[in-house]
Design an enzyme around this catalytic site. Structure first.
Site, mmCIF file in Angstrom:
data_model
loop_
_atom_site.group_PDB
_atom_site.id
_atom_site.type_symbol
_atom_site.label_atom_id
_atom_site.label_comp_id
_atom_site.label_asym_id
_atom_site.label_seq_id
_atom_site.Cartn_x
_atom_site.Cartn_y
_atom_site.Cartn_z
ATOM 1 C CG HIS A 176 -2.114 -1.091 1.214
ATOM 2 N ND1 HIS A 176 -3.428 -0.685 0.910
ATOM 3 C CD2 HIS A 176 -2.060 -2.384 1.159
ATOM 4 C CE1 HIS A 176 -4.267 -1.910 0.898
ATOM 5 N NE2 HIS A 176 -3.367 -2.586 1.274
ATOM 6 C CG ASP B 138 0.307 9.505 0.371
ATOM 7 O OD1 ASP B 138 0.347 8.385 0.790
ATOM 8 O OD2 ASP B 138 -0.414 10.627 0.652
HETATM 9 C C1 G6P Z 1 -1.037 3.358 5.957
HETATM 10 C C2 G6P Z 1 -0.308 2.112 5.765
HETATM 11 C C3 G6P Z 1 -1.348 1.088 6.538
HETATM 12 C C4 G6P Z 1 -1.568 1.413 7.959
HETATM 13 C C5 G6P Z 1 -1.936 2.905 8.117
HETATM 14 C C6 G6P Z 1 -2.020 3.234 9.485
HETATM 15 O O1 G6P Z 1 -2.083 3.575 5.414
HETATM 16 O O2 G6P Z 1 -0.070 1.546 4.540
HETATM 17 O O3 G6P Z 1 -0.484 -0.432 6.590
HETATM 18 O O4 G6P Z 1 -2.410 0.606 8.633
HETATM 19 O O5 G6P Z 1 -0.851 3.674 7.538
HETATM 20 O O6 G6P Z 1 -1.114 3.304 10.016
HETATM 21 P P1 G6P Z 1 -0.874 2.321 11.412
HETATM 22 O O7 G6P Z 1 0.762 2.229 11.957
HETATM 23 O O8 G6P Z 1 -1.754 2.984 12.637
HETATM 24 O O9 G6P Z 1 -1.312 0.937 11.118
#
Ligand code: G6P
Length: 522
Positions: free
Chosen positions: A188, A399
């Site tokens: 992602h 991003d």
């Molecule tokens: C991005 C990453 C995700 C992640 C999200 C929130 O979108 O690609 O994998 O879940 O950030 O970050 P966190 O560390 O809270 O999961």
């Protein structure tokens, strides 16, 4: 192309007859918390593009989502198999929780994932921390996820879909035990150029883990190209540039670009629900009491999002064009994120100081230039803010995609808004009708804000209409991805090598054992 989530079920069954659908990610879509009332539980939806994009799909398709149980009340909410049905108001799929210890969280999640891979992939090698204990724990936790998956699909056919940079090794650990399963992985975040990725001491191991998938998906062709180049040079894979495949140890991985999107209807409906007009009125009175235009930004509090750069641009605007003081108000939703990491905590303080200085410099008795909302907001409140805002500003320095850009366009029911979108957000590749900005150029950004605020209404409406027509939804993304995955799985089934790793090998680190892999090659 499916616009209705119900179409996805038949598509999945056509691609993967009789297989269970299992999604695996670090972050879970629902977290249980204890509420203020003694003994009562609340459910929270964690922030971030991954969970918000995939939850509607799982709701439509059913199946299982395997993820870290990160909520304080998560353990109390599951059954004896660590499972709970979600969403709570309309249970439609199973969430299987994986438990992480304090050390796991520090070393695998905050350490290797977010102080090594995240900054590396966002072109910030200066922020990486290399520690052998982070890597060691990353391997161990990847194995734990792989074990949970293997347990859930014991004796069953399944299509397993891994998510993101936390789980680069798990696909190989699963394949070593169950070569008959079909595996895909969606990354992602950006995948960096080889000159950056090769800084990872474990680049070869990470690539080998990912190459065990039948399909590796990225948002943009450039990320897929970067990955293929790394697979060839750092892992020794044979790359077919035309077919976009990488073959290693007799297994072929198809590599493709699939720009992710949002559930368009969810935002459209929320933005025109009953009572929204009155709420928009209230937002204007509260945040822009002097009238004039409103700008919105919604980001996790992350250094990749360019928040200081955005505020610098706003400062230029109010400095150079004083006519916008009291006439343009900016609302920034900054969702707290990974605050145990120094770089995130520093950023949060920097942003607080910057906003305070700007507000002191330009604010007047009852007008505040920037409203900083440091909390996560639910979709219905976000959609109203998006609809109200005359301008949405996304200033990411790097991003993968940026779903806020798409959420804003989907929520623009009146079609008056202008989207200012960083050139360095993946979304800019697709959203060519948006106004592209370079966040490293604050004066240029200030000019683009001024242009947006002076654009005649008919041009704003025409521009927004074109963007809405061009917007494709999350179900189109899934459709593309399933088709590519189905094709890759069929090819790999034909060429599948015999079952390789024995249980003993696996316990001794199996496919990751020292010497089992060629070390990094350039
Ligand atoms: C991005 C990453 C995700 C992640 C999200 C929130 O979108 O690609 O994998 O879940 O950030 O970050 P966190 O560390 O809270 O999961």
């Amino acid at each position: 192309m499916p616009t209705d989530p119900k179409d996805l079920g038949p598509l999945f069954r056509e691609m993967f007859p009789d297989r269970r659908f299992v999604v695996v990610s670090n972050r879970e879509p629902y977290e249980h918390k204890w509420s203020q009332e003694v003994g009562e539980m609340e459910v929270r939806r964690p922030a971030g593009g991954l969970t918000s994009a995939l939850d509607p799909l799982l709701q439509a398709l059913g199946g299982m989502w395997v993820a870290w149980g990160s909520g304080e009340a998560d353990a109390a909410a599951v059954d004896s198999h660590h499972r709970v049905q979600v969403p709570p108001e309309n249970p439609s799929y199973t969430l299987r929780r994986v438990w992480l210890t304090h050390h796991d969280i520090h070393r695998y999640y905050l350490g290797f994932s977010n102080q090594f891979l995240w900054p590396l992939c966002h072109l910030r090698p200066d922020l990486t921390r290399v520690r052998s204990r982070y890597w060691e724990r990353y391997r161990r936790v990847n194995r734990r996820f792989a074990d949970a998956v293997l347990e859930e699909v014991q004796g069953k056919d399944a299509a397993i879909w891994f998510q993101d940079y936390h789980l680069a090794l798990a696909p190989l650990l699963v394949r070593a035990r169950r070569p008959d399963l079909t595996l895909a992985h969606f990354w992602h975040i950006p995948f960096p150029p080889i000159d950056i990725f090769r800084l990872a001491p474990q680049a070869g191991y990470l690539l080998r883990g990912m190459l065990a998938n039948d399909l590796m998906g990225f948002h943009l062709p450039i990320f897929a190209d970067n990955f293929l180049r790394c697979a060839k040079r750092l892992a020794g894979a044979e790359v077919d540039w035309e077919a976009r495949t990488a073959t290693l140890d007799g297994h072929t991985c198809q590599v493709g670009a699939f720009p992710i999107s949002i559930d368009i209807d969810q935002f459209r409906q929320a933005a025109q629900a009953d009572g929204v007009e009155e709420q928009m009125q209230r937002i204007r009175q509260r945040y822009a009491p002097k009238g004039g235009a409103i700008g919105i930004g919604v980001d996790r509090m992350d250094y990749s999002k360019g928040l200081p750069e955005k505020f610098k641009a706003l400062e230029f605007l109010w400095d150079r064009y004083p006519e916008y003081r009291e006439r343009f108000t900016f609302i920034q939703v900054a969702v707290p994120s990974r605050s145990d990491i120094e770089a995130y905590d520093d950023l949060s303080q920097k942003v607080d100081n910057q906003v305070r200085e700007i507000n002191e410099r330009f604010g007047t008795g009852d007008w505040r230039p920037i409203h900083l909302i440091k909390q996560s907001l639910p979709v219905d409140r976000l959609a109203i803010l998006y609809r109200t805002a005359d301008v949405c500003m996304i200033s990411s320095l790097q991003d993968g995609m940026n779903l806020v850009a798409k959420e804003y366009v989907a929520s623009q029911i009146d079609g008056n808004g202008v989207l200012l979108l960083s050139l360095f957000a993946g979304a800019a590749e697709e959203m060519t009708e948006a106004t592209h900005i370079n966040p490293y150029d604050p004066e240029g950004c200030a000019l683009r804000i001024r242009d947006a605020l002076t654009l005649p209404a008919e041009l704003r409406k025409a521009g927004m209409r074109r963007q809405q027509e061009a917007l494709t939804g999350i179900y189109d993304w899934m459709d593309d991805l399933f088709h590519a995955w189905g094709g890759a799985a069929a090819g790999s089934a034909a060429a599948r090598p015999p079952r390789a790793a024995s249980g003993d090998d696996f316990e001794n680190d199996g496919p990751f054992a020292a010497g089992a892999w060629a070390s990094e090659r350039t």
